[in-house]
Write an enzyme that holds these catalytic residues in place. Sequence first.
Site, short mmCIF file in Angstrom:
data_model
loop_
_atom_site.label_atom_id
_atom_site.label_comp_id
_atom_site.label_asym_id
_atom_site.label_seq_id
_atom_site.Cartn_x
_atom_site.Cartn_y
_atom_site.Cartn_z
N GLY A 215 0.51 -1.05 -0.15
CA GLY A 215 0.14 0.05 -0.01
C GLY A 215 0.79 0.80 -0.33
CG ASN A 216 -0.43 4.94 -1.27
OD1 ASN A 216 -0.97 5.36 -1.14
ND2 ASN A 216 -0.49 4.35 -2.68
#
Length: 427
Positions: A215-216
């Site tokens: 993810g980020n």
Amino acid sequence: MHVVLGVAGGIAAYKAALLLRLLKESGHDVTVVPTASALRFVGEPTWAALSGRPVATDVWTDVHEVPHVRIGQSADLVIVAPATADLLAKAAAGLADDLLTNTLLTARCPVVLAPAMHTEMWEHPATQANVETLTSRGIHVVPPASGRLTGVDTGPGRMPEPVDLFAICQRELERGRTTEAAEPAPARRRDLAGLRIVVTAGGTREPIDPVRFLGNRSSGKQGIAIAAAAAERGAQVRLVLAHVDVEPPHGVEVARVSSALELQEATRAALEGADVLIMAAAVADFRPASVAQSKIKKSHDPGDPDAAPSIELVRNPDILAGIVRDRGDETRPVIVGFAAETGDDSGSVLELGRAKLLRKGCDLLVVNEVGVDKTFGLDENTVHILRRGEDDPIADVGPAGKDVIAHAVLDAVRDATAVSDTRRTPA
Ligand code: CTP
């Protein structure tokens, strides 16, 4: 703070009782001003009991206290929920034939109107013209939500949930606190009416196995602020929403997605007939080449209990560049990209932004600086807005709240759509 809760005569009056509770629980003094028709839906004892104050219902009670002037003058915020088509028309025309309309004329504090009515009434040009007039005077008209109306109908016209209205009240009270009393409310604009805008927001998640993902750090707040501001300015907004820390605004159509490939598919579908694409989503550039069907065990290699698995990555499509390519020579949709840059040895944040604008081929690029302490999840941001073919940014905004930045981006979008309209008009 002293809040006046006006209630007009619609079935959503019952929801105003919940809003009243939220306002009271957070410590505000609330004076309820129901119209005569509102009292046919929810009676005076309910308002008196929940507000803990006498309920002001007409201009002829306690005349010595001049209630038709005093209530509006002493308010820190006036919210009318629900605001019927009739109430909007009266407020736009400046009529004052009951206590609530008198209060609206005497109030000098922030005013919020939460319309609720059937879709036909909301979409009628008369109602829309009244909303236009009211917003141009600085009144916050909350776009109604879509959903179940009275009876079997569905469509836009539903009053937003009390908790959403409560959040708007808190924000407006804060704005009122920080604005000079003599300063008139800034005119709110409906300058995007008629535009169909697709906004993508949030961070994608690329699955590794059923419980893990890549993810980020995107919170989605900037994209959501843009979607909310565009709806407030009259645009029809479709929000393609990856993972975010905040709730999407009401008054916009939401399609939830998770991975980059899902975001690509949903964005392309939402773009059907759209005038503008604002790509604020943080899209993962890579995804695992394959997704394990069951959870990868820590000791996945019987020969080596301490081994760690390697995850092979493959490139995700560049969604923005693909949409620019497919647009070809058409002028619509106007395409806005975002560039999160840290700056490095190869160039400054702005230089990298200019190179990215060229590479992606979009019309506008909103460049912001990111880093461990910057931008992600914070409420303040600094951006430069670049336009294709120009070296200098057309706007440098911030540090400012994501709301202010949202409006600056939308100003640039409005100008760009006007330009693309001129190009479309035959000479
Ligand atoms: N974007 C996209 N598809 C991707 C990656 C990014 O559509 N696979 C979009 C983003 O939504 C954003 C813009 O492209 O509007 C720029 O994103 P950014 O991550 O800054 O650009 P990248 O092309 O990934 O460049 P970099 O090499 O700097 O990571």
